[in-house]
Design an enzyme around this catalytic site. Structure first.
Site, PDB file in Angstrom:
ATOM      1  N   ARG A   1     -16.338  22.958  -9.653  1.00  0.00           N
ATOM      2  CA  ARG A   1     -17.080  21.741  -9.971  1.00  0.00           C
ATOM      3  C   ARG A   1     -17.122  20.822  -8.762  1.00  0.00           C
ATOM      4  NH1 ARG A   1     -15.502  20.537 -16.200  1.00  0.00           N
ATOM      5  NH2 ARG A   1     -13.560  21.522 -15.632  1.00  0.00           N
TER       6      ARG A   1
ATOM      7  N   THR B   1      -8.826  29.693 -18.784  1.00  0.00           N
ATOM      8  CA  THR B   1      -9.042  28.683 -17.740  1.00  0.00           C
ATOM      9  C   THR B   1      -8.071  27.506 -17.903  1.00  0.00           C
ATOM     10  OG1 THR B   1     -10.800  27.640 -19.041  1.00  0.00           O
ATOM     11  CG2 THR B   1     -11.479  29.258 -17.398  1.00  0.00           C
TER      12      THR B   1
ATOM     13  N   TYR C   1     -23.109  29.054 -21.740  1.00  0.00           N
ATOM     14  CA  TYR C   1     -22.418  27.819 -22.109  1.00  0.00           C
ATOM     15  C   TYR C   1     -23.327  26.938 -22.976  1.00  0.00           C
ATOM     16  CZ  TYR C   1     -19.685  23.504 -21.357  1.00  0.00           C
ATOM     17  OH  TYR C   1     -18.935  22.358 -21.508  1.00  0.00           O
TER      18      TYR C   1
ATOM     19  N   ARG D   1     -10.286  24.708 -44.670  1.00  0.00           N
ATOM     20  CA  ARG D   1      -9.166  25.106 -45.547  1.00  0.00           C
ATOM     21  C   ARG D   1      -8.217  23.943 -45.797  1.00  0.00           C
ATOM     22  NH1 ARG D   1      -9.221  29.781 -42.317  1.00  0.00           N
ATOM     23  NH2 ARG D   1      -7.390  29.119 -41.137  1.00  0.00           N
TER      24      ARG D   1
ATOM     25  N   ASP E   1      -4.348  27.788 -26.935  1.00  0.00           N
ATOM     26  CA  ASP E   1      -5.098  28.101 -25.710  1.00  0.00           C
ATOM     27  C   ASP E   1      -4.739  29.520 -25.286  1.00  0.00           C
ATOM     28  OD1 ASP E   1      -6.083  27.985 -22.902  1.00  0.00           O
ATOM     29  OD2 ASP E   1      -6.241  25.841 -23.300  1.00  0.00           O
ATOM     30  N   ASN E   2      -5.718  30.292 -24.842  1.00  0.00           N
ATOM     31  CA  ASN E   2      -5.383  31.637 -24.349  1.00  0.00           C
ATOM     32  C   ASN E   2      -5.178  31.655 -22.834  1.00  0.00           C
ATOM     33  OD1 ASN E   2      -7.974  31.386 -23.420  1.00  0.00           O
ATOM     34  ND2 ASN E   2      -8.730  33.336 -24.238  1.00  0.00           N
TER      35      ASN E   2
HETATM   36  N1  UDP Z   1     -22.521  20.903  -6.389  1.00  0.00           N
HETATM   37  C1  UDP Z   1     -22.651  20.835  -5.009  1.00  0.00           C
HETATM   38  N2  UDP Z   1     -21.659  21.360  -4.225  1.00  0.00           N
HETATM   39  C2  UDP Z   1     -20.548  21.941  -4.765  1.00  0.00           C
HETATM   40  C3  UDP Z   1     -20.422  22.024  -6.167  1.00  0.00           C
HETATM   41  C4  UDP Z   1     -21.434  21.493  -6.950  1.00  0.00           C
HETATM   42  O1  UDP Z   1     -23.627  20.293  -4.474  1.00  0.00           O
HETATM   43  O2  UDP Z   1     -19.691  22.397  -3.981  1.00  0.00           O
HETATM   44  C5  UDP Z   1     -23.588  20.322  -7.215  1.00  0.00           C
HETATM   45  C6  UDP Z   1     -24.170  21.252  -8.253  1.00  0.00           C
HETATM   46  O3  UDP Z   1     -25.205  22.024  -7.693  1.00  0.00           O
HETATM   47  C7  UDP Z   1     -24.640  20.261  -9.291  1.00  0.00           C
HETATM   48  C8  UDP Z   1     -23.659  19.116  -9.210  1.00  0.00           C
HETATM   49  O4  UDP Z   1     -23.021  19.255  -7.950  1.00  0.00           O
HETATM   50  O5  UDP Z   1     -25.923  19.786  -8.947  1.00  0.00           O
HETATM   51  C9  UDP Z   1     -22.617  19.116 -10.296  1.00  0.00           C
HETATM   52  O6  UDP Z   1     -22.080  20.404 -10.367  1.00  0.00           O
HETATM   53  P1  UDP Z   1     -20.834  20.766 -11.254  1.00  0.00           P
HETATM   54  O7  UDP Z   1     -20.518  22.192 -10.985  1.00  0.00           O
HETATM   55  O8  UDP Z   1     -19.732  19.788 -11.046  1.00  0.00           O
HETATM   56  O9  UDP Z   1     -21.270  20.604 -12.772  1.00  0.00           O
HETATM   57  P2  UDP Z   1     -22.658  20.494 -13.577  1.00  0.00           P
HETATM   58  O10 UDP Z   1     -22.882  19.042 -13.730  1.00  0.00           O
HETATM   59  O11 UDP Z   1     -23.758  21.159 -12.801  1.00  0.00           O
HETATM   60  O12 UDP Z   1     -22.371  21.187 -14.853  1.00  0.00           O
END
Ligand code: UDP
Length: 336
Positions: free
Chosen positions: A205, A55, A164, A125, A51-52
């Site tokens: 998230r 994150t 991503y 490998r 891991d670098n």
């Molecule tokens: N979301 C939200 N408020 C927050 C963070 C995320 O309403 O403070 C929403 C975001 O717009 C998405 C969902 O929650 O619809 C899940 O977002 P997340 O970033 O966890 O991951 P994703 O499933 O979008 O990759």
């Protein structure tokens, strides 16, 4: 079939007999990677976590470092490396939260291309098995609901999530090609939203964000009208599924996630209930290309692996609460 496309046996297959078998986990200091390292140690592997720390975090693996069968290597997995004989390569390295991969877009594209080639070449490998951590983001903003593995997705190739989504889709293509051209023993895992202890509290998230806000008495920021849906899988269920897929013979993609679907507004209310917080819910603009709905069709995992999640959202949030309380406390009092 043209000569170049004919599957050939892997030259290093005999190395698999090394005891204990050695597994390389790229992204081993990340949220999921660190849980996977722990599970692999429990399964009898010698584990090398690479891991670098872009994150990933050393705290995630601190409890593993006294185990003689665990090694941590701080390294950018896009760079060539010699790992010695390996029985398994798990390619988990990548920023994974929308906020992180927006911040580190080029690094995300690099680790999902150069990094994937380095990881899969290391597997080739050694004649090792290779498991690629893919994502429900391969389905983009899905027009088919729930999403089966046969759905090809609805992805914006140049939008903010594309760094991503396309890196992961490219990594799937690389993995499928090494299976096709080199007869490599590969697995492709499509991971849906997963949560639990060791998530970074500030990675943006939804569950860590709402926990942070609820535990600090701040407003919970629901993006859009909160009607968009996600399906949340508790981390131990997810890791159990990963190990089952790793032991299986399935080479085509397999969805892994909890099919119980919630709106984001419901999720906010659950977090308020579990934390006992009096925070208010406020509404903020929906980020571009935010998927409207997401729910895995897990009939394939059920059928092939006998796997299904056991922990519902409320239970998983309760199981995560101590971790989030501590993480919020530490982040709010950095000197403590
Ligand atoms: N979301 C939200 N408020 C927050 C963070 C995320 O309403 O403070 C929403 C975001 O717009 C998405 C969902 O929650 O619809 C899940 O977002 P997340 O970033 O966890 O991951 P994703 O499933 O979008 O990759």
């Amino acid at each position: 079939m043209r000569g170049g496309a004919r599957p050939r046996p892997c030259p290093g297959a005999r190395l698999k007999t090394i005891n204990p078998p050695r597994a390389l986990v790229t992204g081993g200091a990340g949220f999921l990677g660190s849980h996977l390292c722990q599970a692999l140690l429990g399964d009898g592997y010698h584990v090398i976590a690479a891991d670098n720390l872009l994150t990933g975090r050393l705290e995630n693996i601190a409890h593993l470092r006294n185990d003689a069968r665990f090694e941590f290597v701080e390294k950018d997995v896009c760079q060539p490396a010699e790992w010695g004989p390996l029985a398994y390569v798990f390619h988990f390295a990548s920023p994974a939260s929308p906020v992180d991969y927006a911040k580190h877009g080029i690094e995300t594209l690099r680790v999902g291309s150069y990094g994937t080639f380095e990881a899969i070449e290391a597997a080739r490998r050694s004649g090792a098995k290779f498991l690629m951590a893919s994502t429900s983001e391969c389905y983009g903003d899905p027009l088919v609901h729930p999403q089966p593995e046969t759905y090809w997705g609805n992805v914006n190739p140049i939008g903010p999530r594309s760094v991503y989504d396309e890196a992961k889709r490219f990594s799937e293509a690389v993995t499928a090609a090494y299976r096709r051209y080199h007869n490599l023993d590969t697995r492709i895992l499509r991971i849906f939203n997963t949560y639990g202890p060791r998530m970074q509290i500030r990675d943006g998230r939804v569950i860590p964000n709402f926990m942070w806000q609820a535990l600090r008495g701040e407003d919970l920021t629901v993006y859009g009208d909160g009607g968009q849906t996600r399906s949340f899988c508790y981390v131990t269920d997810e890791v159990d599924g990963i190990l089952r897929l790793a032991r299986s013979d399935e080479h085509a993609p397999v969805n892994m996630g909890n099919p119980a679907e919630f709106t984001i507004l419901e999720c906010a209310k659950k977090i308020l209930a579990v934390t006992g917080s009096r925070s208010q819910i406020v509404f903020e603009p929906l980020p571009q290309d935010d998927p409207r709905q997401r729910r895995p069709d897990i009939s394939k995992a059920r059928r092939l692996l006998g796997w299904e999640p056991k922990i519902d959202l409320e239970t998983g949030l309760k199981l995560s609460l101590d971790y989030f309380r501590k993480a919020v406390h530490e982040a709010s009092n950095p000197a403590a």
